[in-house]
Design an enzyme around this catalytic site. Structure first.
Site, PDB file in Angstrom:
ATOM      1  N   SER A 112     -51.601 -23.547  -7.013  1.00 16.41           N
ATOM      2  CA  SER A 112     -50.541 -24.470  -7.408  1.00 16.41           C
ATOM      3  C   SER A 112     -49.197 -23.894  -6.979  1.00 16.41           C
ATOM      4  O   SER A 112     -48.973 -22.697  -7.053  1.00 16.41           O
ATOM      5  CB  SER A 112     -50.547 -24.685  -8.926  1.00 16.41           C
ATOM      6  OG  SER A 112     -49.526 -25.585  -9.309  1.00 16.41           O
ATOM      7  N   LYS A 166     -58.164 -25.627 -11.775  1.00 10.30           N
ATOM      8  CA  LYS A 166     -57.136 -26.342 -11.010  1.00 10.30           C
ATOM      9  C   LYS A 166     -57.264 -27.844 -11.203  1.00 10.30           C
ATOM     10  O   LYS A 166     -56.260 -28.574 -11.246  1.00 10.30           O
ATOM     11  CB  LYS A 166     -57.259 -25.991  -9.522  1.00 10.30           C
ATOM     12  CG  LYS A 166     -56.242 -26.692  -8.617  1.00 10.30           C
ATOM     13  CD  LYS A 166     -54.803 -26.396  -9.018  1.00 10.30           C
ATOM     14  CE  LYS A 166     -53.796 -26.726  -7.936  1.00 10.30           C
ATOM     15  NZ  LYS A 166     -53.923 -28.021  -7.287  1.00 10.30           N
ATOM     16  N   HIS A 169     -55.698 -28.553 -14.472  1.00 12.35           N
ATOM     17  CA  HIS A 169     -54.253 -28.382 -14.248  1.00 12.35           C
ATOM     18  C   HIS A 169     -53.661 -29.664 -13.664  1.00 12.35           C
ATOM     19  O   HIS A 169     -52.633 -30.165 -14.124  1.00 12.35           O
ATOM     20  CB  HIS A 169     -54.039 -27.204 -13.300  1.00 12.35           C
ATOM     21  CG  HIS A 169     -52.675 -27.099 -12.701  1.00 12.35           C
ATOM     22  ND1 HIS A 169     -52.258 -27.884 -11.640  1.00 12.35           N
ATOM     23  CD2 HIS A 169     -51.627 -26.287 -12.984  1.00 12.35           C
ATOM     24  CE1 HIS A 169     -51.024 -27.586 -11.314  1.00 12.35           C
ATOM     25  NE2 HIS A 169     -50.608 -26.609 -12.107  1.00 12.35           N
ATOM     26  N   ASN A 170     -54.322 -30.220 -12.645  1.00 10.47           N
ATOM     27  CA  ASN A 170     -53.792 -31.422 -12.008  1.00 10.47           C
ATOM     28  C   ASN A 170     -53.901 -32.640 -12.906  1.00 10.47           C
ATOM     29  O   ASN A 170     -53.053 -33.533 -12.859  1.00 10.47           O
ATOM     30  CB  ASN A 170     -54.509 -31.667 -10.681  1.00 10.47           C
ATOM     31  CG  ASN A 170     -53.983 -30.777  -9.573  1.00 10.47           C
ATOM     32  OD1 ASN A 170     -53.450 -29.699  -9.841  1.00 10.47           O
ATOM     33  ND2 ASN A 170     -54.116 -31.212  -8.342  1.00 10.47           N
ATOM     34  N   GLU A 173     -51.021 -32.439 -15.074  1.00 10.40           N
ATOM     35  CA  GLU A 173     -49.863 -32.812 -14.255  1.00 10.40           C
ATOM     36  C   GLU A 173     -49.698 -34.332 -14.197  1.00 10.40           C
ATOM     37  O   GLU A 173     -48.586 -34.850 -14.281  1.00 10.40           O
ATOM     38  CB  GLU A 173     -50.073 -32.233 -12.862  1.00 10.40           C
ATOM     39  CG  GLU A 173     -48.967 -32.479 -11.868  1.00 10.40           C
ATOM     40  CD  GLU A 173     -49.350 -31.906 -10.512  1.00 10.40           C
ATOM     41  OE1 GLU A 173     -49.640 -32.702  -9.593  1.00 10.40           O
ATOM     42  OE2 GLU A 173     -49.382 -30.664 -10.379  1.00 10.40           O
TER      43      GLU A 173
END
Length: 298
Positions: A112, A166, A169-170, A173
């Site tokens: 990231s 990840k 995480h996205n 986001e």
């Protein structure tokens, strides 16, 4: 240390530059002759000292599958492949199995930082064996921001865990961006609010909603007040979908992330069929007025 890096797009190009700045020798390979250091995978492999480390930074899916397969045919026992793209965690397990048949190790690493990573460093989430992570640690330390390693790097777990982290995480986001976007629209809609840009700017320090995304929002409004240069059409990279699929598979409620993903789908509709039906049903049962469809330009 000398490594290979495959894929010199927006992320890969900047990662090559940051690694070199931090003292890691990098030989890059890309199909674009203006960017690549070598003309083929064979030439890349020949340029690297054994045992080799090759970082892959190409689009997820068939392209990554092809690169990993090609590497399995040109690398040797003891070499290490790191997938730093946005691959699905289930693909990592397939890739690791393929490479293991040739004695080649594999790590997956969620990355990231976007286009700002060259300047600021990257947040890194690795999956794989402890031995392989330790072997690649000089690379991770060069890519991440200065300071405490635990604040920008984590060995999440086994193969696939890095890209799983990840993915989540996205997904987070997606929800954060949607919340900021809805707040922006509400502020713009209220007549008593005279300074929307200034309001967001004033939230950058001291408030509970301060974040790097908020800083970028302020920057976007400064560059394009009213966002008149941008269409309200939003793509999704796939990781938001995977996050929602995993939430369903694990019976984890994720209403904010799911709604943010669906909002992106709605952004692509000029005239929503489902909303047409809602309007028609309100008219049928309650006689509520409907807005006539606008004729399409010829």
């Amino acid at each position: 240390m000398h490594i290979g890096l495959i894929g010199l797009g927006k992320m890969g190009f900047n990662m090559r530059e940051r690694l070199r700045e931090k003292g890691i020798e990098v030989t890059g390979f890309d199909r674009n002759p203006d960017l690549t250091d070598v003309s083929s995978l064979d030439e890349l492999v020949a340029a690297l000292p054994a045992p080799r480390i090759v970082w892959v930074m190409v689009p997820a899916g068939q392209i990554t599958d092809g690169v990993v397969k090609d590497l399995s045919e040109v690398l040797a026992k003891g070499d290490l492949v790191i997938d730093g793209g946005n691959s699905k965690f289930t693909d990592d397990q397939i890739h690791a199995t393929l490479l293991a048949q040739k004695g080649i190790s594999f790590l997956d690493c969620g990355v990231s930082g976007g286009v700002w990573g060259l300047e600021n460093g990257y947040g890194l989430m690795a999956g794989g064996s402890r031995e392989d992570v330790e072997r690649a640690m000089p690379i991770f330390d060069a890519l991440r921001p200065e300071g405490d390693r635990a604040e920008s790097f984590v060995h999440v777990g086994d193969v696939g865990a890095g890209h799983y982290a990840k993915m989540v995480h996205n997904g987070i986001e997606y929800g954060l961006m949607q919340s900021y976007a809805e707040g922006y629209e509400l502020l713009e809609a209220k007549d008593i609010v005279k300074d929307v840009h200034g309001t967001f700017a004033a939230w950058q320090k001291g408030t509970v909603v301060r974040s790097w995304l908020l800083d970028l929002l302020v920057k976007a409004l400064q560059e394009d007040p009213g966002l008149s240069k941008i269409a309200g059409y939003v793509e999704d990279s796939g990781e938001g979908r995977w996050t929602v699929e995993e939430a369903i598979a694990n019976s984890v409620p994720a209403p904010a992330i799911t709604a943010a993903l669906f909002a992106r789908f709605a952004s692509r509709q000029e005239d929503s069929p489902s909303m047409k039906m809602v309007s028609a049903l309100r008219n049928q049962f309650g006689g509520h007025a409907v807005k006539p469809a606008q004729p399409k330009p010829e």
